[in-house]
Design a protein around this motif. Structure first.
Motif, PDB file in Angstrom:
ATOM      1  N   PHE A  35       0.838  -1.402   0.061  1.00 53.04           N
ATOM      2  CA  PHE A  35      -0.068   0.038   0.004  1.00 53.04           C
ATOM      3  C   PHE A  35       0.838   1.110   0.076  1.00 53.04           C
ATOM      4  N   GLN A  36       1.850   1.347   0.844  1.00 53.66           N
ATOM      5  CA  GLN A  36       2.751   2.407   0.959  1.00 53.66           C
ATOM      6  C   GLN A  36       3.345   2.761  -0.421  1.00 53.66           C
ATOM      7  N   GLN A  37       3.853   1.560  -0.978  1.00 53.00           N
ATOM      8  CA  GLN A  37       4.673   1.604  -2.408  1.00 53.00           C
ATOM      9  C   GLN A  37       3.693   2.288  -3.316  1.00 53.00           C
ATOM     10  N   SER A  38       2.487   1.765  -3.497  1.00 48.31           N
ATOM     11  CA  SER A  38       1.686   2.060  -4.421  1.00 48.31           C
ATOM     12  C   SER A  38       0.789   3.742  -3.935  1.00 48.31           C
ATOM     13  N   GLY A  39       1.146   4.251  -3.004  1.00 49.67           N
ATOM     14  CA  GLY A  39       0.716   5.711  -2.564  1.00 49.67           C
ATOM     15  C   GLY A  39      -0.755   5.741  -2.245  1.00 49.67           C
TER      16      GLY A  39
END
Ligand code: PXL
Length: 274
Positions: A35-39
């Motif tokens: 989720f973090q990587q995907s913004g």
């Protein structure tokens, strides 16, 4: 004190309902990293705690979270946010499934991405039967997008075997017909050939998604990452096929950037996607 409103470019909030896998290779830890990587702003309700047992072949030690505690987490989350997009990972017991199914019925999130974790490495097939049945009966009908792996595609489609991309395509259609969900059926390393192929079927179109195969051994957390990335992309407003394609490229980069440890399997690293 009055709350400040979120900024106009505030990220979508995406929830994972999943288990903890303590070494961080799979489960909720993987979902949150994805989720973090995907913004997107990731949040998690934990359903169980899995601790591998290094003294016994790294089998799973599985402890379910008390159903009331799962309900409490979902109550807190649902009271804080209007949840629109959910990823569901490992649920693990019929009691957990009952709580989660009840919450989905009440909350009616628009997007429910189901990674239908039927059985984990090291789990007894027999012990998981009731859970599989409950998942099919109570969670699958609420899914809008489902990401079965090879084994789960065999189970959910009722096929004897899946040995080719044609078989996987047929299985995806059967799972779509049974659930109404968009299906992304993963061939992974289980289908022979140079490429890692997945079948996308939304009921009106079928696409084969292809990426170079990176080795012949499954990496821990690839399936969790794929479903979490699909949820993140859908949460940001992508259409299902675009979400599937973006998710697959994140998984490919995460497998390429995998890390090894003393465990007998490598773990995906989403940060490698840059
Ligand atoms: O990869 C499936 C999976 C999902 N969730 C949890 C797990 C595993 C496999 O180990 O432990 C919590």
């Amino acid at each position: 004190m009055a709350q400040l409103p979120s900024t106009p470019d505030a990220p979508p909030v995406v929830l994972t309902i999943a288990g903890s896998e303590a070494t961080g290779g799979a489960g909720a830890q993987t979902d949150l990293k994805t989720f973090q990587q995907s913004g997107v702003f990731g949040i998690a309700a934990l359903t169980c705690i899995v601790s591998f047992d290094p003294k016994h072949d790294w089998n799973h030690r599985f402890v379910p979270v008390d159903p009331q505690v799962i309900a409490d987490q979902l109550e807190a989350i649902g009271s804080a946010y209007a949840i629109d997009t959910v990823k569901i990972g490992m649920l693990g017991t019929p009691a957990t499934i009952e709580v989660v199914a009840g919450w989905l019925a009440e909350t009616q999130p628009r997007t429910v991405v189901l990674d239908p974790v039927l059985i984990c490495k090291g789990q007894e097939p027999g012990a998981a039967l009731d859970t599989d049945q409950a998942l099919r009966q109570h969670i699958l009908p609420r899914a809008t997008f489902v990401t079965p792996n090879h084994f789960e595609s065999v189970q959910l489609s009722g096929r004897e075997d899946i040995a080719s991309i044609e078989d996987l395509t047929d299985a995806a259609r059967r799972i779509h017909d049974a659930s109404g969900a968009v299906v992304l059926a993963k061939g992974g390393v289980r289908l022979a050939g140079e490429a890692a192929q997945d079948v996308f079927d939304d009921g009106s179109r079928v696409d084969i998604l292809t990426a170079p195969k990176i080795g012949e051994v499954a990496v821990s957390g690839a399936g969790c990452t794929l479903a979490a990335a699909v949820a993140a992309e859908l949460g940001k407003g992508a259409d299902p096929l675009t979400a599937a394609r973006s998710a697959k490229s994140l998984v490919t980069a995460s497998i390429q950037g995998r890390i090894s440890s003393n465990a007998p399997f490598d773990a995906v690293w989403q940060g490698a996607a840059g």
